[in-house]
Design a protein around this motif. Structure first.
Motif, PDB file in Angstrom:
ATOM      1  N   GLU B  76      -3.997 -11.869  -6.944  1.00 17.54           N
ATOM      2  CA  GLU B  76      -4.298 -10.193  -5.818  1.00 17.54           C
ATOM      3  C   GLU B  76      -2.750 -10.568  -5.986  1.00 17.54           C
ATOM      4  O   GLU B  76      -2.037  -9.358  -5.945  1.00 17.54           O
ATOM      5  CB  GLU B  76      -4.912 -11.039  -4.787  1.00 17.54           C
ATOM      6  CG  GLU B  76      -6.459 -11.171  -4.465  1.00 17.54           C
ATOM      7  CD  GLU B  76      -6.590  -9.323  -4.329  1.00 17.54           C
ATOM      8  OE1 GLU B  76      -6.128  -8.734  -3.532  1.00 17.54           O
ATOM      9  OE2 GLU B  76      -7.802  -9.613  -4.425  1.00 17.54           O
ATOM     10  N   THR B  79      -1.612  -9.320  -9.867  1.00 17.78           N
ATOM     11  CA  THR B  79      -1.312  -7.531  -9.794  1.00 17.78           C
ATOM     12  C   THR B  79      -0.584  -7.243  -9.517  1.00 17.78           C
ATOM     13  O   THR B  79      -0.737  -5.872  -8.940  1.00 17.78           O
ATOM     14  CB  THR B  79      -2.346  -7.197  -9.636  1.00 17.78           C
ATOM     15  OG1 THR B  79      -3.612  -8.207  -8.735  1.00 17.78           O
ATOM     16  CG2 THR B  79      -3.685  -8.549 -11.137  1.00 17.78           C
ATOM     17  N   GLY B  80      -0.337  -7.667  -7.912  1.00 16.44           N
ATOM     18  CA  GLY B  80      -0.267  -6.349  -6.557  1.00 16.44           C
ATOM     19  C   GLY B  80      -0.979  -6.047  -5.923  1.00 16.44           C
ATOM     20  O   GLY B  80      -1.028  -5.234  -5.054  1.00 16.44           O
ATOM     21  N   THR B  81      -2.356  -6.976  -6.025  1.00 12.90           N
ATOM     22  CA  THR B  81      -3.844  -5.240  -5.049  1.00 12.90           C
ATOM     23  C   THR B  81      -3.923  -6.266  -3.567  1.00 12.90           C
ATOM     24  O   THR B  81      -4.080  -5.449  -2.905  1.00 12.90           O
ATOM     25  CB  THR B  81      -4.702  -6.409  -5.799  1.00 12.90           C
ATOM     26  OG1 THR B  81      -4.882  -7.120  -6.108  1.00 12.90           O
ATOM     27  CG2 THR B  81      -5.163  -5.543  -7.206  1.00 12.90           C
ATOM     28  N   ILE B  82      -2.633  -7.818  -3.359  1.00 15.38           N
ATOM     29  CA  ILE B  82      -2.923  -8.036  -2.101  1.00 15.38           C
ATOM     30  C   ILE B  82      -2.082  -6.605  -1.183  1.00 15.38           C
ATOM     31  O   ILE B  82      -2.385  -6.995  -0.032  1.00 15.38           O
ATOM     32  CB  ILE B  82      -1.836  -9.475  -2.136  1.00 15.38           C
ATOM     33  CG1 ILE B  82      -1.638  -9.751  -0.922  1.00 15.38           C
ATOM     34  CG2 ILE B  82      -0.704  -8.859  -2.001  1.00 15.38           C
ATOM     35  CD1 ILE B  82      -1.699 -11.349  -1.398  1.00 15.38           C
ATOM     36  N   GLU B  83      -1.230  -6.218  -2.149  1.00 15.33           N
ATOM     37  CA  GLU B  83      -0.801  -5.064  -1.279  1.00 15.33           C
ATOM     38  C   GLU B  83      -1.452  -4.543  -0.714  1.00 15.33           C
ATOM     39  O   GLU B  83      -1.308  -3.431   0.182  1.00 15.33           O
ATOM     40  CB  GLU B  83       0.348  -4.587  -1.625  1.00 15.33           C
ATOM     41  CG  GLU B  83       1.431  -3.222  -1.242  1.00 15.33           C
ATOM     42  CD  GLU B  83       2.867  -2.973  -1.548  1.00 15.33           C
ATOM     43  OE1 GLU B  83       3.383  -3.828  -2.350  1.00 15.33           O
ATOM     44  OE2 GLU B  83       3.292  -2.078  -1.695  1.00 15.33           O
ATOM     45  N   LEU B  84      -2.755  -3.895  -1.560  1.00 12.94           N
ATOM     46  CA  LEU B  84      -3.406  -2.441  -1.665  1.00 12.94           C
ATOM     47  C   LEU B  84      -4.826  -3.103   0.076  1.00 12.94           C
ATOM     48  O   LEU B  84      -4.725  -2.508   0.378  1.00 12.94           O
ATOM     49  CB  LEU B  84      -4.534  -2.410  -3.021  1.00 12.94           C
ATOM     50  CG  LEU B  84      -4.992  -1.389  -2.920  1.00 12.94           C
ATOM     51  CD1 LEU B  84      -5.001   0.324  -2.869  1.00 12.94           C
ATOM     52  CD2 LEU B  84      -5.913  -1.175  -4.048  1.00 12.94           C
ATOM     53  N   LEU B  85      -4.803  -3.955  -0.558  1.00 14.48           N
ATOM     54  CA  LEU B  85      -6.123  -5.308   0.445  1.00 14.48           C
ATOM     55  C   LEU B  85      -5.240  -5.164   1.792  1.00 14.48           C
ATOM     56  O   LEU B  85      -5.921  -5.289   2.882  1.00 14.48           O
ATOM     57  CB  LEU B  85      -6.579  -6.383  -0.255  1.00 14.48           C
ATOM     58  CG  LEU B  85      -7.507  -7.523   0.283  1.00 14.48           C
ATOM     59  CD1 LEU B  85      -8.674  -6.611   0.229  1.00 14.48           C
ATOM     60  CD2 LEU B  85      -7.028  -8.852  -0.518  1.00 14.48           C
ATOM     61  N   MET B  86      -4.107  -5.290   1.735  1.00 16.26           N
ATOM     62  CA  MET B  86      -3.075  -5.665   3.164  1.00 16.26           C
ATOM     63  C   MET B  86      -3.339  -4.405   4.170  1.00 16.26           C
ATOM     64  O   MET B  86      -2.567  -4.923   5.445  1.00 16.26           O
ATOM     65  CB  MET B  86      -1.889  -7.061   3.209  1.00 16.26           C
ATOM     66  CG  MET B  86      -2.848  -8.361   2.450  1.00 16.26           C
ATOM     67  SD  MET B  86      -3.711  -9.395   4.100  1.00 16.26           S
ATOM     68  CE  MET B  86      -4.883  -9.653   2.832  1.00 16.26           C
ATOM     69  N   THR B  87      -2.869  -3.869   3.191  1.00 17.26           N
ATOM     70  CA  THR B  87      -2.763  -2.268   3.987  1.00 17.26           C
ATOM     71  C   THR B  87      -4.332  -1.207   4.129  1.00 17.26           C
ATOM     72  O   THR B  87      -4.120  -0.106   4.695  1.00 17.26           O
ATOM     73  CB  THR B  87      -1.739  -1.616   2.881  1.00 17.26           C
ATOM     74  OG1 THR B  87      -2.650  -1.099   1.630  1.00 17.26           O
ATOM     75  CG2 THR B  87      -0.846  -2.618   3.375  1.00 17.26           C
ATOM     76  N   LEU B  88      -5.236  -2.012   3.820  1.00 19.52           N
ATOM     77  CA  LEU B  88      -6.938  -1.327   4.351  1.00 19.52           C
ATOM     78  C   LEU B  88      -6.324  -1.822   5.261  1.00 19.52           C
ATOM     79  O   LEU B  88      -6.133  -3.108   5.490  1.00 19.52           O
ATOM     80  CB  LEU B  88      -7.545  -1.869   3.349  1.00 19.52           C
ATOM     81  CG  LEU B  88      -7.726  -1.123   1.432  1.00 19.52           C
ATOM     82  CD1 LEU B  88      -8.261  -1.466   1.056  1.00 19.52           C
ATOM     83  CD2 LEU B  88      -7.431   0.205   1.814  1.00 19.52           C
ATOM     84  N   VAL B  90      -8.367  -3.399   7.149  1.00 16.80           N
ATOM     85  CA  VAL B  90      -9.904  -5.041   7.135  1.00 16.80           C
ATOM     86  C   VAL B  90      -8.628  -6.063   8.023  1.00 16.80           C
ATOM     87  O   VAL B  90      -6.984  -6.428   7.914  1.00 16.80           O
ATOM     88  CB  VAL B  90      -9.775  -4.938   5.461  1.00 16.80           C
ATOM     89  CG1 VAL B  90     -10.336  -6.680   5.531  1.00 16.80           C
ATOM     90  CG2 VAL B  90      -9.770  -3.859   4.438  1.00 16.80           C
ATOM     91  N   LYS B  91      -9.183  -7.045   8.174  1.00 17.70           N
ATOM     92  CA  LYS B  91      -8.519  -7.698   8.938  1.00 17.70           C
ATOM     93  C   LYS B  91      -8.790  -9.052   7.833  1.00 17.70           C
ATOM     94  O   LYS B  91      -9.669  -9.105   6.909  1.00 17.70           O
ATOM     95  CB  LYS B  91      -9.437  -8.832  10.113  1.00 17.70           C
ATOM     96  CG  LYS B  91      -9.089  -7.927  11.802  1.00 17.70           C
ATOM     97  CD  LYS B  91      -9.566  -8.447  12.820  1.00 17.70           C
ATOM     98  CE  LYS B  91     -11.616  -9.064  11.943  1.00 17.70           C
ATOM     99  NZ  LYS B  91     -12.123  -8.830  13.539  1.00 17.70           N
ATOM    100  N   LYS B 241       2.988 -13.563   1.755  1.00 10.95           N
ATOM    101  CA  LYS B 241       2.817 -11.859   0.406  1.00 10.95           C
ATOM    102  C   LYS B 241       3.741 -11.313   0.087  1.00 10.95           C
ATOM    103  O   LYS B 241       3.549 -10.380  -0.808  1.00 10.95           O
ATOM    104  CB  LYS B 241       1.582 -11.371   2.022  1.00 10.95           C
ATOM    105  CG  LYS B 241       2.276 -10.770   2.822  1.00 10.95           C
ATOM    106  CD  LYS B 241       1.146 -10.638   3.622  1.00 10.95           C
ATOM    107  CE  LYS B 241       1.898  -9.441   5.124  1.00 10.95           C
ATOM    108  NZ  LYS B 241       1.172  -9.327   5.942  1.00 10.95           N
ATOM    109  N   ALA B 242       5.052 -11.452   1.015  1.00  6.97           N
ATOM    110  CA  ALA B 242       5.721 -10.315   0.146  1.00  6.97           C
ATOM    111  C   ALA B 242       6.816 -10.822  -0.578  1.00  6.97           C
ATOM    112  O   ALA B 242       7.743 -10.193  -1.220  1.00  6.97           O
ATOM    113  CB  ALA B 242       6.741 -10.394   1.923  1.00  6.97           C
TER     114      ALA B 242
END
Lengths: 326, 243
Positions: B76, B79-88, B90-91, B241-242
């Motif tokens: 995650e 690929t940078g998808t962590i940024e996507l996931l963490m800005t949805l 979702v807790k 994450k950052a």
């Protein structure tokens, strides 16, 4: 008209260890605005966006979106925002359709409503041809569009796009800008870019930042007006003629710039606040100048951008050297 | 449908969308077959139970589970998808749990597919099926323990190979601290310390469950162990994450 401040950022600071990426940033964005975030690489554009979207927690300061504070009510803020992160990340093993389906479900849509929304963004962003392809097989342009599609699937009140047209071909760029303009009506759109023509093309307001600070804030027209080229005129001559001599002593002409090597094309820069067009037009007629072409120059955003961002770099370098002396 | 369930389904579907799930299951079955029949001397023992099968599970998991867990968060971030996931909306807890459960269910599927061994032992003799059910449950709980460590290690780095190595190393500690060799090495220490070390080991708790002793303390050990490492995962993700 009643102006609603949808996004309020106050005294936002974000530090990474000793490096300050965003330095005491404050601004408000109202509904209907398309805000262009301009700045050189590493200026803090992406970091600011990451804080607004709740990905990073600020070191200081606060962000509220539609009255919800990102620190205390992150889920509410995230529900209001559609976000395209830099590089448009998406799950490479999923097909476009599976990915959009996942995002739609996370955004709380089910059944027919979900199908309708997926179909709408696929039409809006023209993804029909790649619905069943896995995302890692898509071209850069399509990946970017998939990222855009997931950002707008819930028709968000706030749309935050980090370099939305990066890597797109000119047609795709045009298309995406059109899309942003269409979306902007009842929303807030914040886009970051370092393509300045994009700002003039889609933004109603531009903020230039460098080193995490706001250097300028205004409409693209206002910023262009601050350019040294604002009010300048361009003259092209048919034969050799000593233009500098003909204009010598004119108090309104600040500088005469030669364009190219022909010696026959000049740009006349005015003293700040003056307009040269009428005056020079008159002079050229009275003096029978051999004029081939004569027109006014629009202020150049690019020129102003370079001017403010480089000045800030110089100022900063200066302060460092004084520190060393001290 | 709640957010955790959506993430769980996406992750699980992800395993089966790539060869990963199939490779994992096939290798798991082959390896457990080798361990049981060859090294475990299943036939030669002449006993109608699955001890040779379950006894090797901690060592099998030591390499198999980190292979699944390593990509949980590292990918995650890569690929940078962590940024996507963490800005949805979702807790973080939903994301951590959803991902963990998907990987755990994959382990469960692999475990269930070893059923031919259970059929074999029932065909050949008359085993105590209650013990076997308990041992399956214990094995799955232990797999969860390995996975929870892997989740946390995967959150530490964006490189899944590093995550794999870290997970193997830490899992090894939690397996080995129950072995005779390690416990004997602590012979000088007071008894309570030796007991404490042994009590931290997967082996200690798994052994008693796999003998059919479903002690609530052993089950609780794994549940608390999993919860703690998942909690640690969430903290690590928040911090890292950052980067």
């Amino acid at each position: 008209m009643w102006v609603v401040n949808m996004i309020e950022i106050s005294q936002l600071t974000k530090k990474f260890d000793s490096f300050t990426a965003v330095d005491d940033l404050s601004f408000k964005v109202a509904e209907g605005e398309v805000l262009g975030f301009l700045g050189p690489n590493g200026a803090g554009k992406s970091t600011t966006m990451k804080v607004i979207t709740g990905f990073l927690a600020p070191t200081h300061g606060s962000v509220t979106v539609d009255g919800h504070n990102i620190a205390t009510d992150p889920i509410a803020v995230k529900s209001l925002i559609g976000y395209l992160p830099e590089g448009a990340p998406s799950y490479p093993d999923m097909t476009t359709l599976e990915f959009l389906d996942f995002i739609a479900e996370v955004r709380g849509f089910t059944g027919e409503e979900k199908q309708r929304r997926i179909q709408k963004v696929i039409d809006d962003v023209e993804l029909g041809s790649v619905c069943h392809k896995t995302i890692d097989t898509l071209s850069k342009g399509f990946k970017r569009r998939v990222g855009l599609a997931q950002a707008i699937i819930h028709d968000p009140k706030v749309l935050i796009l980090d370099e939305p047209t990066d890597g797109l071909d000119p047609n795709q760029k045009h298309h995406v800008r059109q899309l942003i303009r269409n979306l902007a009506k009842d929303k807030i759109v914040i886009i970051s870019t370092h393509i300045l023509e994009e700002v003039s093309a889609v933004c109603s307001r531009a903020i230039i930042i460098a080193r995490g600070r706001i250097l300028a804030d205004g409409t693209p027209k206002e910023l262009e007006a601050r350019s040294a080229y604002h009010g300048a005129v361009s003259i092209r001559l048919t034969e050799d003629f000593d233009l500098p001599a003909a204009l010598a002593g004119d108090p309104d002409v600040r500088e005469i710039e030669q364009v190219g090597d022909s010696g026959r094309h000049f740009i006349l820069l005015p003293v700040a606040g003056r307009h040269l067009f009428n005056k020079v037009s008159e002079k050229s007629q009275n003096g029978h100048w051999p004029v081939a072409e004569f027109h006014m120059v629009e202020g150049l955003l690019e020129d102003y951008f370079r001017h403010v961002t480089q000045d800030s770099a110089l100022a900063n370098a200066g302060s460092i050297s004084t520190e060393q002396q001290g | 449908m709640n957010k955790m369930q959506i993430i769980f389904q996406r992750e699980l579907a992800g395993y089966f969308a790539t060869p990963l799930a199939y490779v994992f299951i096939v290798i798991f079955l082959v390896m457990s077959g080798i361990f049981t029949f060859d090294m475990g001397a299943f036939y030669e023992r002449g006993q109608a139970d699955l001890m040779p099968f379950f006894n090797f599970h901690p060592w099998l998991y030591l390499f198999m589970i980190p292979a699944i867990a390593m990509s949980l968060w590292a990918d995650e971030r890569k690929t940078g998808t962590i940024e996507l996931l963490m800005t949805l909306p979702v807790k973080l807890s939903d994301a951590v749990l959803g991902k963990f459960l998907a990987a755990w269910v994959l382990c469960g599927v692999a475990l269930l597919l070893t059923f031919p061994i259970w059929i074999t032992v029932n065909y050949l003799g008359d085993p105590d099926n209650g013990v076997i059910v308990a041992a399956y449950l214990g094995s799955w709980l232990m797999a969860g323990g390995f996975l929870a460590i892997g989740s946390c290690m995967s959150a530490m780095t964006r490189n899944s190979v590093i995550a794999f190595i870290l997970t193997v190393a830490i899992c090894f500690v939690f397996v080995a601290c129950g072995t005779e060799i390690v416990l004997n090495a602590f012979a000088w220490a007071p008894q309570f310390l030796v007991d404490a070390i042994a009590a931290l080991s997967f082996l200690t708790h798994f052994d008693s469950i796999s003998k059919g002793v479903l002690d609530i303390r052993d089950i609780l050990f794994f549940v608390v162990f999993i919860a703690s490492w998942l909690f640690a995962s969430a903290i690590v993700i928040e911090i890292k994450k950052a980067n």
